[in-house]
Design an enzyme around this catalytic site. Structure first.
Site: not given
Length: 393
Positions: A96, A99, A101, A103, A139, A282, A285
């Site tokens: 992505d 963003s 991060n 996780w 979110y 992005d 998306t």
């Protein structure tokens, strides 16, 4: 040296042999969360109660909280494999660029959303260490809480040591339970990462894991689970595109945000960007996102009408619909209707959504998601802070 998949291009395999620190991550096509929720009969109710602006993803927020609109990921179906820990534990993640991060689900999570996904077990990794801090990802459909830890992250033969990442503790059932991927690997700038920690891309560069501080994306227009495209870490594969790369400078080194010169519908110049527009590139998306003030005129121009959260058109009229053209750094990037209209078993809709959020400077904000990026090979140059596009093969 990794074994190249048979679906990779010959040029990609040569590139891997010549440059040992350039690596290819094969992408897979899975079922999107939207499709899975629709099949389970829960999509309509979900959308009714969780209307959320995708542009919220790109605004900085309070300490220890990051807003990550889940609607941005509802249509995503391109995933790649990484592993974390020693011995490695494998996960499918969305790569992505919107963003920063990393996780994944963890064994700390007992929610339904975690029951059908791979979960990281920190007790099973000899290289894991806890940071002792938590973080919240908002979110819009519920909060996702993560504990922060360090461990070794492996992407193909790239090995990044002492990488900070999030171990999910609580995940909202809707829509995470329906996702075909486990987590998210952010590739934007450090400015939107958890404060005080380095992103995975930063560490790849600083630990000399890439031949060049560049990564690029190729999304197949006819993806399958076995092969949906490629992420090239550390280089560019010239066999995956035609013509020259057009470069656009990043105008704000937080996201991969560039300037749009103009946007045309058919032969008509809209003048919507006469005072300047911004666009975020992005990969996390899927749809094209249009500033809300232009949506009505856009739908009228292409002949679409809203119906249950979709912008529908008559399938028999697709060939007569106008081409959309983005002008970036003086170069035209057309999207024919065959690209921006989806046919789902005889039900056709335009792959757009609106945002009410402007750029930080006040300029209208667009999001160039995977609909655009399937048509154009994209290159993200971390050293020179620029994004490149060329017509995909």
């Amino acid at each position: 040296m990794i074994q190249a998949a048979s679906t990779m291009s010959m040029n990609t395999m040569l590139l891997m042999n010549q440059q040992p620190t350039t690596w290819i991550v094969p992408l897979r096509k899975g079922k999107s969360m939207r499709q899975a929720m629709k099949e389970k009969g829960v999509l309509e109710d979900f959308l009714k109660h969780h209307k959320y602006d995708p542009g919220r993803k790109y605004h900085l927020n309070e300490l220890n909280v990051a807003h990550e609109p889940m609607t941005n990921y509802l249509n995503s179906f391109y995933f790649g494999e990484i592993s974390i820990g020693t011995p490695p534990q494998t996960f499918l993640v969305v790569f992505d660029t919107g963003s920063s991060n990393l996780w994944v689900p963890s064994t700390y999570c007992q929610d339904k959303a975690c029951t059908n996904h791979a979960k990281f077990n920190p007790n099973a990794s000899s290289t894991y260490s806890s940071i002792g801090e938590s973080y919240t990802l908002c979110y819009g459909v519920g909060d996702l809480y993560v504990l922060l830890g360090y461990d070794t992250v492996t992407v193909q033969n790239i090995i990044v040591r002492n990488q900070e990442f999030g171990l999910s503790v609580d995940e909202p059932t809707d829509p995470f339970y329906y996702s075909n991927y486990d987590g998210v690997l952010g590739m934007a700038y450090p400015g939107v990462a958890i404060p005080g920690f380095k992103t995975l891309m930063q560490n790849m560069v600083q630990q000399d894991q890439l031949s060049e501080p560049i990564f690029s994306f190729y999304f197949s227009r006819n993806p399958t689970y076995q092969y949906g495209g490629e992420v090239i870490l550390g280089g560019i594969d010239s066999q995956l595109f035609t013509g020259q790369i057009t470069w656009a400078p990043v105008i704000e080194e937080v996201y991969w945000k560039i300037a749009l010169d103009e946007f045309s519908i058919g032969k008509n110049n809209t003048s919507w960007c006469s005072q300047g527009c911004h666009a975020i590139v992005d990969t996390g998306t899927f749809l094209l996102t249009i500033p809300y003030q232009y949506l009505e005129d856009f739908l009228n121009a292409v002949g679409a009408q809203e119906s249950y959260g979709y912008y529908v058109v008559d399938c028999s009229s697709i060939q007569n619909m106008p081409t959309l053209t983005f002008v970036i750094n003086g170069v035209k990037f057309p999207l024919p209707p065959s690209v921006y209209v989806f046919n789902d078993n005889g039900s056709c809709s335009v792959a757009v959504e609106e945002t009410y959020v402007a750029s930080e400077s006040g300029h209208p904000l667009w999001i160039l998601g995977d609909v655009f990026l399937r048509q154009y090979y994209s290159v993200f140059d971390m050293a020179n802070n620029r994004v490149g596009f060329a017509l995909s093969n």
